[in-house]
Design an enzyme around this catalytic site. Structure first.
Site, short mmCIF file in Angstrom:
data_model
loop_
_atom_site.label_atom_id
_atom_site.label_comp_id
_atom_site.label_asym_id
_atom_site.label_seq_id
_atom_site.Cartn_x
_atom_site.Cartn_y
_atom_site.Cartn_z
N CYS A 146 1.17 -1.33 -0.15
CA CYS A 146 -0.17 -0.33 -0.05
C CYS A 146 0.81 1.50 -0.40
CB CYS A 146 -0.99 0.10 1.24
SG CYS A 146 -2.60 -0.48 1.16
N LYS A 182 5.80 -4.63 -4.10
CA LYS A 182 7.45 -4.97 -3.93
C LYS A 182 7.58 -4.49 -2.92
CE LYS A 182 11.47 -3.33 -6.07
NZ LYS A 182 11.84 -5.01 -6.12
#
Ligand code: AGP
Length: 599
Positions: A2, A594
């Site tokens: 997020c 990521k």
């Protein structure tokens, strides 16, 4: 996982483009859904959000046209609540007066939602970002409209690690809080902004304020004010000037960031070697690694970074004759957390420098009084700030979710340190960038052909022996991550102890074979081929090995220690071509993020 961004201007204007660009720069953190909210000067809130990636949703919902004096963008990696409109962020409070978005995990989300529902608040989804907004709303309504006090009270209610940004339509300011998740603020002319990460701030301003855990940030057009969440006292912290490069997330003519980043490997390896020759931190690293006496140092990481730690352990053993213990970050806590002490050193390895599992392990190491060293790619990251000494990977931003160039440089860095510990001439390593470039050129075509073949299979194996075992694990992870096939990486001699039963006609098994291990590997190859499997070698040219396999990806000749690094490239290329062949975008594989800032 997020990403949040917020901005406050001194006058109403079209904010859409800056919200979209900031979101684009945070897309690596999550791409299950995306949303933007703006607040106009008259207090009207415009909220647009949808499931999918920012490139698509922003066009469908015309984010660029959004006007306002304040704005928020959120990129979501789903934890609480499936990807849906209701769970997409930002969220409104019950009566639509407040809008906010979060990053992280509120672990008592379910209990809080039940409480809100009992109290009559309007709960629209099951996402914990919405919980943050309601948690502020309920105290705001009770305390007569003091946002700062409401956020402090909400902090006491919300368990877990998170950061959120929120604004009330009648307030000219934007508020944010940090508890565990990354947050950095920026100050410009007539604006201030806040983000999970620097890349979305740098195109706007280079004047930054780093936020620490337990701090509330109040953003107005000309100021970034900090408050202690516990006692509400004002915190003074001077702004910093960030003069590092603004990396532009462009593909530079490549169809995907992953391919671009693979092609950058020769260059970044060369730059890292150059940097290590002059880095003052290298001596501190070497000192700390040897200060443990007979006790081995630990190499700690997760995912791909952990695989680099595994290879590092071979390098320290075989090159420098020093034992080190490679360990997964959560495993470090469970296996060594009670036995490490002030005499111990642990090297924490993380591309992002924000991986929660790694930061948790650092906390334990600190509590036990041990030395904390960091190997990281993102300068300014939590890992960098929490390390006694750190070494940068010097790769520039890695945008693609699969780690490629950072893995190569993690391995290069460990090999360099092992050479230094052994007193071996590091000039030998200078051949590496050229060899990597040659390897890319030589193996791309064969990697495409192998990808065509293995792409028809839903399961396969990668085997490595000794020093190539970490590469087999990493190759398998990369393949799983971006092709959705099942691929297991193993120590080749272990294959016969059970998994060999998977082999049948044409079953693909890839053998990553270092110089000197070929004759041993031929035994393992034949166990597969005699049972009808297809053996594919990744190795330097070796006639005996060649005559025993069906396919051969030839890695340029090098020494035994450079080989695992070189062999990584064809493995990355196979995964890449297979992913593209399956119609998958390797840069944004489903379900992943990521940067994993959650437990
Ligand atoms: C690698 O391709 C993965 N995306 C993942 O395993 C990653 O290496 C892991 O999450 C650790 O990340 P870090 O290096 O940023 O700590």
């Amino acid at each position: 996982m997020c990403g949040i961004f917020g901005i406050v201007m001194d006058r109403e204007q079209v904010l859409g483009p800056v919200l979209v660009e900031s979101g684009r720069r945070l897309a690596y953190r999550g791409y299950d859904s995306v949303g933007c909210a703006t607040v106009a000067a008259d207090g009207t809130i415009d909220l647009r959000k949808g499931v999918g990636r920012i490139e698509d949703v922003s066009v469908q919902l015309d984010f660029s046209a959004m006007r306002g004096i304040r704005g928020i963008t959120q990129l979501r990696w789903a934890t609480f609540g499936a990807p849906s409109y209701a769970n997409a962020q930002p969220h409104l409070d019950s009566d639509g007066d407040m809008v906010g978005a979060h990053n992280g995990n509120v672990v008592n989300n379910v209990q809080m939602r039940e409480l809100f529902i009992r109290e009559g608040l309007t709960v629209r989804g099951s996402n914990d970002g919405e919980t943050c907004v309601h948690a502020v709303e309920r105290h705001f309504d009770r305390n007569g409209g003091d946002m700062l006090a409401a956020i402090r009270a909400a902090y006491a209610d919300l368990e877990g690690d998170y950061a959120f940004v929120i604004t009330h339509h009648g307030d000219q300011r934007l508020y944010a809080i940090k508890k565990g998740s990354g947050l950095v603020a920026g100050l410009g002319d007539g604006l201030s902004c806040i983000s999970s990460d620097l890349p979305s701030i740098l195109p706007i301003t280079r004047r930054i304020v780093r936020i620490r855990d337990g701090e509330i940030v109040v953003l107005s057009p000309n100021a970034v004010e900090l408050y202690n969440v516990q006692d509400g006292s004002r915190i003074q912290r001077p702004e910093e000037r960030y003069d590092g490069p603004i990396e532009v997330a462009e593909k530079g003519g490549y169809p995907h960031f992953m391919l671009k980043e693979i092609h950058e490997e020769p260059t970044v390896a060369g730059e890292l070697l150059h940097l290590l020759q002059s880095s003052p931190h290298v001596e501190r690293f070497l000192g700390a690694l040897t200060a443990t006496g007979d006790r081995p140092a630990y190499l700690v990481g997760c995912g791909t970074s952990y695989h680099a730690c595994l290879l590092g352990a071979y390098y320290f053993n075989q090159v420098a004759h020093r034992a080190v213990v490679p360990v997964l970050a959560p495993q470090f806590i469970e296996q060594y957390g009670e036995s490490v002490g002030p005499e111990d050193t642990a090297v924490f390895v993380s591309q992002s420098g924000e991986t929660k599992d790694v930061l948790n392990a650092i906390k334990v190491m600190r509590k036990r009084g041990g030395r904390v060293l960091g190997v990281l790619n993102v300068l300014g990251s939590s890992l960098m700030q929490q390390s006694d000494a750190y070494l940068p990977l010097a790769c520039g931003y890695e945008i693609s979710v699969p780690a490629t160039k950072t893995f190569v440089n993690q391995c290069v860095l460990f090999l360099y340190l092992a050479y230094r510990l052994a007193g071996r001439n590091t000039d030998e390593l200078q051949a590496l960038p050229g060899l990597l470039a040659q390897c890319l050129a030589d193996t791309d075509g064969p990697a495409r052909e192998v990808a065509n073949y293995v792409g028809k299979w839903s399961a396969l194996h990668y085997l490595g022996y000794g020093i190539t075992h970490p590469i087999a694990l990493e190759a398998a992870l990369k393949l799983k991550e971006i092709t959705y096939a099942h691929c297991e990486g193993m120590f080749s001699s272990e294959f016969k102890h059970g998994p060999l039963s998977a082999v049948h006609d044409g079953y693909p098994v890839l053998f990553v074979t270092a110089p000197q291990d070929e004759m041993m590997m031929i035994n393992h190859v034949n166990e597969v081929t005699t049972r009808g499997g297809r053996s594919i070698a990744i190795a330097a040219e070796h006639p005996a090995l060649r005559s025993n396999v069906q396919d051969y990806l030839v890695v340029p000749p090098s020494n035994r220690f450079l080989f695992p690094i070189l062999a990584t490239l064809p493995a990355q290329l196979i995964a890449y071509h297979m992913s593209v062949g399956r119609g998958i975008d390797p840069d944004f594989p489903r379900n992943l993020s990521k940067t994993l800032t959650v437990d």
